[in-house]
Design an enzyme around this catalytic site. Sequence first.
Site, PDB file in Angstrom:
ATOM      1  CG  ASP A 171      -2.097   0.867   1.136  1.00  0.00           C
ATOM      2  OD1 ASP A 171      -2.492   1.214   0.006  1.00  0.00           O
ATOM      3  OD2 ASP A 171      -2.670   1.214   2.195  1.00  0.00           O
ATOM      4  CG  HIS A 254      -5.151   3.311  -3.830  1.00  0.00           C
ATOM      5  ND1 HIS A 254      -3.804   3.559  -3.728  1.00  0.00           N
ATOM      6  CD2 HIS A 254      -5.536   2.762  -2.638  1.00  0.00           C
ATOM      7  CE1 HIS A 254      -3.396   3.197  -2.513  1.00  0.00           C
ATOM      8  NE2 HIS A 254      -4.416   2.710  -1.831  1.00  0.00           N
ATOM      9  CG  HIS A 257      -7.318  -1.874  -4.285  1.00  0.00           C
ATOM     10  ND1 HIS A 257      -8.487  -1.250  -3.868  1.00  0.00           N
ATOM     11  CD2 HIS A 257      -7.112  -2.909  -3.446  1.00  0.00           C
ATOM     12  CE1 HIS A 257      -8.947  -1.890  -2.797  1.00  0.00           C
ATOM     13  NE2 HIS A 257      -8.140  -2.888  -2.520  1.00  0.00           N
ATOM     14  CG  HIS A 271      -5.975  -1.841   0.679  1.00  0.00           C
ATOM     15  ND1 HIS A 271      -6.965  -1.292  -0.093  1.00  0.00           N
ATOM     16  CD2 HIS A 271      -5.003  -0.894   0.785  1.00  0.00           C
ATOM     17  CE1 HIS A 271      -6.613  -0.060  -0.435  1.00  0.00           C
ATOM     18  NE2 HIS A 271      -5.431   0.203   0.090  1.00  0.00           N
TER      19      HIS A 271
HETATM   20 ZN   LIG Z   1      -4.434   2.118   0.163  1.00  0.00          ZN
END
Ligand SMILES: [Zn+2]
Length: 365
Positions: A171, A254, A257, A271
């Site tokens: 992340d 993101h 993602h 995540h």
């Molecule tokens: Zn994140």
Amino acid sequence: MANIFISPSRYVQGAGEMDKIGVYTEKYGKKALCLISAGGIKRQGKQIENSFSGSSAEVVFEEFHGECSKNEINRLNDIVKEKSCDVVIGVGGGKIFDTAKAVAYYCGTPVIICPTIASTDAPCSALSVIYSDEGVFEEYLFLPANPNLVMMDTDIIAKSPVRLTVSGMGDAMATYFEARACAASGATTCAGGKVGVAALGIARLCYDTLITEGYKAKAALEAGACTKAVEKIIEANTLLSGIGFESGGLAGAHAIHNGLTVLPECHHMQHGEKVNFGTLTQLVLENIPEEELADILGWMTSVGLPVTFAELGITDTSREHLMPVAEAACADNDTLHNLPFEETAESVYNAMLAADAYGREALEQ
Ligand SMILES: [Zn+2]
């Protein structure tokens, strides 16, 4: 438009800090609703309860139901009112923080975030990511303020599963590339302004810390050791990445993602693991130099972050199966459009295929 920089009011990181959570809480309210998982109550419940014995505040525990969804937030809003709580504490992982922050916002109370893992950059931000009850991304809820206190007990985090801290590195690795893209495109960040030098500098420091400390921290954690490298990675994953993404902005990593969340077979992935593949895909979209790509891929594989479809649990790599991921990543309300050039579902799909191919090659080395 102005540059805007935001951050939590207070960030505390140290060994054994959870013993002081009751004393910290009395600065913010008299009665805390502590949102925590069933496992969290078993692991930290007694310690938290004991910490309140030396405090003028009291605590009531409420078990988290598993998703930061509108239904769960509404359920907890009712409990805060029913029990007359005036401060909300979230203890655990990303979805608990996001829920605690949203509940505190709707109830008008301060919020304290106590991560027991360093797996995402959610703790410090004024943002909650809302999912459906089934775990599919729905929307970002932008909050008017960051948490009042973020408290990291490094003893607890060093004992958490290594995979989670590594996921946090994934992340955090997205932070600099997304901030750099937003600075180049002049995009509006999550903080509601442009990227200033402070945010970009912190994002860069996050990247440098990951590159220099990431592998050392992972190896130390696997040996059950809490070292300086581990402490630096906890700070990079949480504070540097948290400030960096929020005031530096999100972009391709993101958005991709979020696209991956439409695949049920990816729901078991963390995540940061999905974000990591998003970063790789963004770097393909940006067509960064081969040498830079090789260095970053080498780092990703050295810490064990997923770089291929197979590692994400995706076995069906047909166009029919992957195109909805690319289409979701390009949704109007998502951050792919913060890249400094125009992208389409077609180009994202192609970049994902190339990212997977580079990833497979890197794993063979
Ligand atoms: Zn994140």
